[in-house]
Design a protein around this motif. Structure first.
Motif, mmCIF file in Angstrom:
data_model
loop_
_atom_site.group_PDB
_atom_site.id
_atom_site.type_symbol
_atom_site.label_atom_id
_atom_site.label_comp_id
_atom_site.label_asym_id
_atom_site.label_seq_id
_atom_site.Cartn_x
_atom_site.Cartn_y
_atom_site.Cartn_z
ATOM 1 N N SER A 14 -23.495 -45.357 -58.127
ATOM 2 C CA SER A 14 -22.438 -45.852 -57.345
ATOM 3 C C SER A 14 -21.029 -45.494 -57.721
ATOM 4 N N ASP A 22 -20.573 -41.727 -57.977
ATOM 5 C CA ASP A 22 -20.178 -41.227 -56.595
ATOM 6 C C ASP A 22 -18.890 -41.402 -56.266
ATOM 7 N N GLY A 23 -18.149 -42.642 -56.561
ATOM 8 C CA GLY A 23 -16.881 -42.697 -56.271
ATOM 9 C C GLY A 23 -16.066 -41.833 -57.182
ATOM 10 N N PRO A 45 -20.342 -42.786 -48.558
ATOM 11 C CA PRO A 45 -20.256 -43.273 -49.877
ATOM 12 C C PRO A 45 -21.744 -44.086 -50.302
ATOM 13 N N TRP A 52 -18.214 -48.524 -56.596
ATOM 14 C CA TRP A 52 -17.772 -47.204 -56.165
ATOM 15 C C TRP A 52 -16.212 -47.087 -56.032
#
Length: 232
Positions: A41, A44-45, A107, A125
């Protein structure tokens, strides 16, 4: 060279998520140190901010942000290649989504179950996104007036604002969380319209940097020649 435009499978996402956490030993001394990215997570951010930002960011710049002060001890070159390929593929899939179908972008938030109820957790995130912004902070700052409102729902879930979103009632928190994806799309469109050059999925690089030759060391830091590592 593997297909670096192929989205990760659920199994591959789990593999990457487990690796990011397991690279930090439970007995490691983390006092005053940067633990880096510990889950998918957050990664991904981070990648979303890099893709959405004003300039291209090379792997040699974002890899240290992933590892923090705890770069993995690789078992062998094959393990590095596997993990690096997974990260590049995930970054490329984010870029493709934001470029080709931005309305479908979502997201990767975390979830937590409490007494049978599932809650969305966005803090990791958002911290990752802000870490990505920091890789080109000076350029982001040139548009601070235009971006303040767009960044607001993201920063509200980070240490920068002392996680002020959590002072809201559940309805307010939910409203902010649901606004993150649309704000990210708008930020991406904002910078895309202002870039001097588009971001290449195969390997973004600044125009001011010299071209990497086929036989030069790969800029990702693997120690291999570019043609044997990240050259498409």
């Amino acid at each position: 060279m593997k297909n670096l435009s192929k989205p990760l499978t659920v199994k591959e996402i789990d593999r990457l998520d487990n690796f990011l956490l397991d690279r930090l030993d439970e007995d490691a001394d983390t006092e005053g140190k940067d633990e880096g990215v510990l889950d998918v997570s957050t990664l991904d951010g981070l990648f979303t901010a890099i893709i959405s930002g004003p300039v291209s960011v090379m792997p040699s710049q974002w890899l240290p942000a992933v590892w923090g002060d705890f770069e993995p001890v690789w078992e062998n070159g094959k393990e590095f290649e596997e993990i690096f390929a997974l990260m590049v593929r995930h970054m490329n899939s984010i870029s493709a989504m934001l470029m080709e179908a931005p309305e479908d972008f979502e997201p990767i938030f975390m979830e937590r179950k409490v007494e049978g109820k599932t809650y969305t957790i966005v803090d990791e995130w958002c911290e990752g996104y802000w870490r990505g912004v920091g890789l080109a902070a000076e350029r982001w700052h040139t548009a601070v007036d235009e971006l303040t409102q767009l960044l607001m729902p993201i920063l509200a879930f980070t240490e920068v604002t002392n996680w002020q979103a959590h002072d809201l009632n559940p309805e307010g928190i939910d409203l902010l969380q649901k606004g993150i994806a649309s704000h990210v799309r708008d930020i991406h469109a904002f910078w895309l319209a202002r870039r001097e050059e588009p971001v290449s999925l195969a390997g973004p690089r600044r125009q001011s940097e010299p071209m990497v030759g086929r036989n030069d060391p790969c800029p990702c830091g693997s120690g291999k020649k570019f043609k044997k590592c990240c050259l498409p």
